[in-house]
Design a protein around this motif. Structure first.
Motif, PDB file in Angstrom:
ATOM      1  N   GLU A 335       5.482  11.119  16.663  1.00 17.82           N
ATOM      2  CA  GLU A 335       6.881  10.942  17.076  1.00 17.82           C
ATOM      3  C   GLU A 335       7.746  10.824  15.820  1.00 17.82           C
ATOM      4  OE1 GLU A 335       6.956   7.504  19.521  1.00 17.82           O
ATOM      5  OE2 GLU A 335       5.518   8.303  20.992  1.00 17.82           O
ATOM      6  N   ILE A 336       8.516  11.859  15.546  1.00 16.88           N
ATOM      7  CA  ILE A 336       9.329  11.916  14.318  1.00 16.88           C
ATOM      8  C   ILE A 336      10.802  11.851  14.708  1.00 16.88           C
ATOM      9  CG2 ILE A 336       9.783  13.147  12.183  1.00 16.88           C
ATOM     10  CD1 ILE A 336       6.863  12.281  12.549  1.00 16.88           C
ATOM     11  N   ALA A 337      11.507  10.873  14.161  1.00 18.61           N
ATOM     12  CA  ALA A 337      12.952  10.724  14.416  1.00 18.61           C
ATOM     13  C   ALA A 337      13.636  10.303  13.110  1.00 18.61           C
ATOM     14  CB  ALA A 337      13.212   9.694  15.516  1.00 18.61           C
ATOM     15  N   VAL A 338      13.858  11.274  12.250  1.00 22.24           N
ATOM     16  CA  VAL A 338      14.494  11.024  10.942  1.00 22.24           C
ATOM     17  C   VAL A 338      15.752  11.878  10.863  1.00 22.24           C
ATOM     18  CG1 VAL A 338      14.237  11.197   8.430  1.00 22.24           C
ATOM     19  CG2 VAL A 338      12.303  10.488   9.847  1.00 22.24           C
ATOM     20  N   VAL A 339      16.874  11.256  10.513  1.00 24.18           N
ATOM     21  CA  VAL A 339      18.133  12.005  10.420  1.00 24.18           C
ATOM     22  C   VAL A 339      18.051  13.005   9.280  1.00 24.18           C
ATOM     23  CG1 VAL A 339      19.460  10.086  11.371  1.00 24.18           C
ATOM     24  CG2 VAL A 339      19.142  10.234   8.907  1.00 24.18           C
ATOM     25  N   ASP A 340      18.766  14.103   9.438  1.00 26.93           N
ATOM     26  CA  ASP A 340      18.677  15.182   8.451  1.00 26.93           C
ATOM     27  C   ASP A 340      19.250  14.784   7.094  1.00 26.93           C
ATOM     28  OD1 ASP A 340      17.475  16.827  10.270  1.00 26.93           O
ATOM     29  OD2 ASP A 340      19.371  17.719  10.980  1.00 26.93           O
ATOM     30  N   GLY A 341      20.286  13.929   7.069  1.00 23.24           N
ATOM     31  CA  GLY A 341      20.937  13.618   5.796  1.00 23.24           C
ATOM     32  C   GLY A 341      20.239  12.547   4.980  1.00 23.24           C
ATOM     33  N   LEU A 342      19.139  11.976   5.468  1.00 26.89           N
ATOM     34  CA  LEU A 342      18.470  10.901   4.740  1.00 26.89           C
ATOM     35  C   LEU A 342      17.811  11.454   3.477  1.00 26.89           C
ATOM     36  CD1 LEU A 342      17.670   7.895   4.739  1.00 26.89           C
ATOM     37  CD2 LEU A 342      15.578   8.562   5.955  1.00 26.89           C
ATOM     38  N   ALA A 343      18.108  10.814   2.322  1.00 22.94           N
ATOM     39  CA  ALA A 343      17.555  11.251   1.036  1.00 22.94           C
ATOM     40  C   ALA A 343      16.848  10.087   0.373  1.00 22.94           C
ATOM     41  CB  ALA A 343      18.661  11.793   0.126  1.00 22.94           C
ATOM     42  N   PHE A 344      15.692  10.383  -0.210  1.00 22.00           N
ATOM     43  CA  PHE A 344      14.894   9.376  -0.910  1.00 22.00           C
ATOM     44  C   PHE A 344      15.236   9.411  -2.392  1.00 22.00           C
ATOM     45  CE2 PHE A 344      10.943   8.040  -3.038  1.00 22.00           C
ATOM     46  CZ  PHE A 344      10.780   6.795  -2.456  1.00 22.00           C
ATOM     47  N   ALA A 420       1.298   3.923  -3.048  1.00 20.46           N
ATOM     48  CA  ALA A 420       2.592   4.202  -2.406  1.00 20.46           C
ATOM     49  C   ALA A 420       3.601   3.097  -2.728  1.00 20.46           C
ATOM     50  CB  ALA A 420       2.400   4.337  -0.894  1.00 20.46           C
ATOM     51  N   ARG A 421       3.164   1.847  -2.716  1.00 20.02           N
ATOM     52  CA  ARG A 421       4.075   0.739  -3.042  1.00 20.02           C
ATOM     53  C   ARG A 421       4.546   0.836  -4.492  1.00 20.02           C
ATOM     54  NH1 ARG A 421       2.006  -5.179  -1.872  1.00 20.02           N
ATOM     55  NH2 ARG A 421       2.849  -4.697   0.200  1.00 20.02           N
ATOM     56  N   ASP A 422       3.626   1.138  -5.418  1.00 25.22           N
ATOM     57  CA  ASP A 422       4.026   1.270  -6.826  1.00 25.22           C
ATOM     58  C   ASP A 422       5.065   2.366  -7.010  1.00 25.22           C
ATOM     59  OD1 ASP A 422       2.346  -0.762  -7.547  1.00 25.22           O
ATOM     60  OD2 ASP A 422       0.690   0.560  -8.120  1.00 25.22           O
ATOM     61  N   LEU A 423       4.834   3.510  -6.368  1.00 23.44           N
ATOM     62  CA  LEU A 423       5.778   4.619  -6.496  1.00 23.44           C
ATOM     63  C   LEU A 423       7.132   4.266  -5.880  1.00 23.44           C
ATOM     64  CD1 LEU A 423       3.446   7.658  -5.701  1.00 23.44           C
ATOM     65  CD2 LEU A 423       4.460   7.080  -7.906  1.00 23.44           C
ATOM     66  N   ALA A 424       7.111   3.604  -4.722  1.00 25.13           N
ATOM     67  CA  ALA A 424       8.366   3.230  -4.062  1.00 25.13           C
ATOM     68  C   ALA A 424       9.157   2.240  -4.917  1.00 25.13           C
ATOM     69  CB  ALA A 424       8.091   2.646  -2.680  1.00 25.13           C
ATOM     70  N   GLU A 425       8.487   1.224  -5.423  1.00 26.75           N
ATOM     71  CA  GLU A 425       9.188   0.242  -6.246  1.00 26.75           C
ATOM     72  C   GLU A 425       9.673   0.847  -7.552  1.00 26.75           C
ATOM     73  OE1 GLU A 425       6.435  -2.943  -6.674  1.00 26.75           O
ATOM     74  OE2 GLU A 425       6.830  -3.774  -4.665  1.00 26.75           O
ATOM     75  N   GLY A 426       8.962   1.866  -8.037  1.00 23.98           N
ATOM     76  CA  GLY A 426       9.384   2.508  -9.275  1.00 23.98           C
ATOM     77  C   GLY A 426      10.714   3.232  -9.164  1.00 23.98           C
ATOM     78  N   VAL A 427      11.077   3.660  -7.962  1.00 26.42           N
ATOM     79  CA  VAL A 427      12.364   4.353  -7.778  1.00 26.42           C
ATOM     80  C   VAL A 427      13.407   3.434  -7.150  1.00 26.42           C
ATOM     81  CG1 VAL A 427      11.294   6.628  -7.626  1.00 26.42           C
ATOM     82  CG2 VAL A 427      11.651   5.280  -5.536  1.00 26.42           C
ATOM     83  N   GLY A 428      13.119   2.139  -7.086  1.00 24.91           N
ATOM     84  CA  GLY A 428      14.102   1.189  -6.578  1.00 24.91           C
ATOM     85  C   GLY A 428      14.032   0.921  -5.095  1.00 24.91           C
ATOM     86  N   ALA A 429      12.968   1.354  -4.424  1.00 21.46           N
ATOM     87  CA  ALA A 429      12.815   1.097  -2.992  1.00 21.46           C
ATOM     88  C   ALA A 429      11.939  -0.136  -2.775  1.00 21.46           C
ATOM     89  CB  ALA A 429      12.207   2.309  -2.289  1.00 21.46           C
ATOM     90  N   ARG A 430      12.093  -0.760  -1.622  1.00 21.08           N
ATOM     91  CA  ARG A 430      11.276  -1.915  -1.249  1.00 21.08           C
ATOM     92  C   ARG A 430      10.354  -1.515  -0.104  1.00 21.08           C
ATOM     93  NH1 ARG A 430      16.388  -3.693  -1.317  1.00 21.08           N
ATOM     94  NH2 ARG A 430      16.436  -3.814   0.963  1.00 21.08           N
ATOM     95  N   MET A 431       9.131  -2.012  -0.151  1.00 21.60           N
ATOM     96  CA  MET A 431       8.165  -1.706   0.909  1.00 21.60           C
ATOM     97  C   MET A 431       7.660  -3.019   1.501  1.00 21.60           C
ATOM     98  SD  MET A 431       4.584   0.444   0.786  1.00 21.60           S
ATOM     99  CE  MET A 431       5.410   1.983   0.422  1.00 21.60           C
ATOM    100  N   GLU A 444       7.665  -0.430   6.299  1.00 21.37           N
ATOM    101  CA  GLU A 444       9.108  -0.186   6.219  1.00 21.37           C
ATOM    102  C   GLU A 444       9.517  -0.038   4.749  1.00 21.37           C
ATOM    103  OE1 GLU A 444      13.393  -2.398   7.056  1.00 21.37           O
ATOM    104  OE2 GLU A 444      11.562  -3.125   8.048  1.00 21.37           O
ATOM    105  N   MET A 445      10.151   1.071   4.440  1.00 20.72           N
ATOM    106  CA  MET A 445      10.711   1.297   3.114  1.00 20.72           C
ATOM    107  C   MET A 445      12.241   1.308   3.219  1.00 20.72           C
ATOM    108  SD  MET A 445       8.503   4.068   0.954  1.00 20.72           S
ATOM    109  CE  MET A 445       8.884   5.402   2.082  1.00 20.72           C
ATOM    110  N   SER A 446      12.901   0.654   2.269  1.00 23.16           N
ATOM    111  CA  SER A 446      14.367   0.646   2.254  1.00 23.16           C
ATOM    112  C   SER A 446      14.834   0.783   0.816  1.00 23.16           C
ATOM    113  CB  SER A 446      14.928  -0.638   2.876  1.00 23.16           C
ATOM    114  OG  SER A 446      14.452  -1.780   2.195  1.00 23.16           O
ATOM    115  N   TRP A 447      16.012   1.370   0.638  1.00 21.21           N
ATOM    116  CA  TRP A 447      16.567   1.593  -0.695  1.00 21.21           C
ATOM    117  C   TRP A 447      18.084   1.676  -0.599  1.00 21.21           C
ATOM    118  CZ3 TRP A 447      13.614   5.017   2.081  1.00 21.21           C
ATOM    119  CH2 TRP A 447      14.261   6.152   2.566  1.00 21.21           C
ATOM    120  N   PRO A 448      18.766   1.293  -1.668  1.00 21.53           N
ATOM    121  CA  PRO A 448      20.237   1.383  -1.645  1.00 21.53           C
ATOM    122  C   PRO A 448      20.699   2.829  -1.656  1.00 21.53           C
ATOM    123  CG  PRO A 448      19.473   0.694  -3.813  1.00 21.53           C
ATOM    124  CD  PRO A 448      18.273   0.696  -2.909  1.00 21.53           C
TER     125      PRO A 448
END
Length: 451
Positions: A335-344, A420-431, A444-448
């Motif tokens: 089940e995939i529900a991701v908006v098109d404009g979301l950028a990592f 995955a956590r190391d890579l996420a935190e390296g770009v400023g995201a929280r896991m 859950e991953m979140s980023w400004p």
């Protein structure tokens, strides 16, 4: 606007200086008004004194007479606030002073001699008040001689105080309105003066988001040296990151061959000494896992100031398509529900490795469903991955960062989520890891998000 804002501090300083300047201006204007009011009053009194001096005469018996008094009605009202008096400078026997009806039964003094005519000063009034007075000394002919007279005209200062109060009633609101206007003008000026820094902040946010590689050179001359230094820093950082990536790749390539040799030795030794072969293989695999995680950390720490934004939906579609072809992948409901404009806030390689590790872990443990949702709101991007598997305990979640495997029944290195956590935190995201409402693991991953 917080207390550390440069705009707030400049605005408050400007408002304070404007208030001080207007207060000093108000004091100065009041003093000037008092001087001008005294001068104009003294000039009017002197004209009256000249009028009286031009009309005064001596009667045959030597008494002073004034054929026509000044027309102002205040001269006739007792203590009316406007007074005149004519007297001999040297009193003769039987001589009396001539004065206005407003003095009633009182008399005025004379202003002491001054360097020039008329003499202007203050005298005591008939009702105890203070008077501004003008004394003009003249001589008139009488029986072949001259008589020296002192003509004094005075006005009560309370009348001037009313004029001063009227002036202040007009001055204070005028200065208040001027303060508001100047403060607003200064606020606009400060905002305009600081606009290059707002532009610089927006450009830096664009660099963080990966939509711009360098700062433009269109800033004012005062800000241009800072912009040039930042561009040089960005270029130097990009070169250092490229060397770091190259070094990490060379290290990985250099370690692959020795690890492959160790694995081959383990297989060759397996027939003669199975325990030794198993130990060699286990250590080689541990070294491989450590190399893999170390390289992931090196890539994560190489983000720097300049980021690259990667759209989530296309990368997610590729990874899900590949995982569906793996064992147990086709049997699951994705089940995939991701908006098109979301950028990592990272490059496509980082995002692919993060999603690959997380979704592959979900594929291994899910019973029937895997759900992925994502979007952006309130200045924050969010991506949530859930499965309906057995989930993980809090102790297992705490240990997953160290690569600990909590169930040996599934294949894997135990480093996927940690990488995955190391890579996420390296770009400023929280896991964050916890239990999903589906029953399994929720990541859950979140980023400004730059606005």
């Amino acid at each position: 606007m917080n207390s550390g804002s440069l705009r707030l501090r400049l605005g408050l300083a400007a408002a304070g200086l404007i208030a001080l300047a207007l207060a000093l201006a108000g004091v100065g204007l009041t003093l000037i008004f008092d001087r001008v009011l005294d001068a104009r009053t003294a000039d009017g009194l002197d004209r009256t004194a000249k009028l009286i001096a031009g009309q005064v005469a001596l009667a045959p018996d030597g008494a002073l007479i004034l054929p026509r008094e000044p027309p102002d009605s205040r001269f006739s009202a007792p203590y009316g606030g406007l007074y005149w008096q004519v007297q001999r400078q040297v009193e003769q026997a039987g001589g009396t002073a001539l004065r206005s009806r407003s003095l009633w039964d009182r008399s005025l003094g004379t202003v002491p001699n001054a360097a020039g005519e008329p003499a202007v000063g203050d005298l005591a009034g008939p009702d105890g008040g203070r008077l501004i007075a003008v004394t003009r000394r003249v001589s008139i002919p009488a029986n072949g001689a001259t008589v020296a007279l002192a003509v004094t005209v005075a006005e009560d200062r309370r009348d001037l105080a009313e004029s001063r109060a009227t002036f202040l009633r007009l001055l204070v609101p005028s200065l208040g309105a001027l303060f508001v206007a100047l403060t607003l003008a200064m606020s606009l000026f400060v905002r305009r003066a600081l606009s290059p820094f707002r532009t610089l902040r927006a450009d830096l946010a664009a660099i963080h988001a990966g939509t711009r590689a360098r700062l433009p050179e269109t800033f004012p001359e005062e800000v241009r040296p800072l912009v040039a230094d930042l561009n040089r820093l960005l270029d130097a950082q990009e070169r250092d990151l490229e060397r770091a990536r190259t070094g990490a790749g060379d290290m990985a390539h250099g370690l692959k061959t020795p690890l492959a040799v160790l694995d081959a030795l383990a297989r060759r030794t397996e027939g003669r000494d199975p325990a030794l072969a198993a130990e060699i293989a286990e250590q080689a695999q541990a070294m491989g896992r450590q190399v893999e995680r170390t390289l992931a950390r090196a890539r994560a720490s190489a983000g720097g100031l300049r980021r690259k934004a990667c759209p989530v939906a296309p990368a997610l579609e590729k990874i899900v398509g590949a995982l569906k072809r793996l064992p147990e992948g086709e049997a699951l409901r994705w089940e995939i529900a991701v908006v098109d404009g979301l950028a990592f806030p990272g490059d496509e390689g980082d995002l692919t490795e993060i999603l690959g590790n997380l979704l592959d872990n979900a594929r291994k443990w899910a019973h029937r469903r895997i759900r992925v949702s994502g979007g952006a709101e309130a200045g924050e991007g969010r991506l949530v991955l859930e499965d309906d598997g057995p989930g993980m305990s809090e102790a297992a979640i705490a240990g997953i960062a160290r690569g600990r495997r909590w169930d040996e029944t599934r294949p894997g290195t135990g480093f996927g989520i940690a990488i995955a956590r190391d890579l996420a935190e390296g770009v400023g995201a929280r896991m964050r890891l916890n239990r999903s409402e589906l029953g399994g693991l929720r990541v859950e991953m979140s980023w400004p998000v730059a606005v």
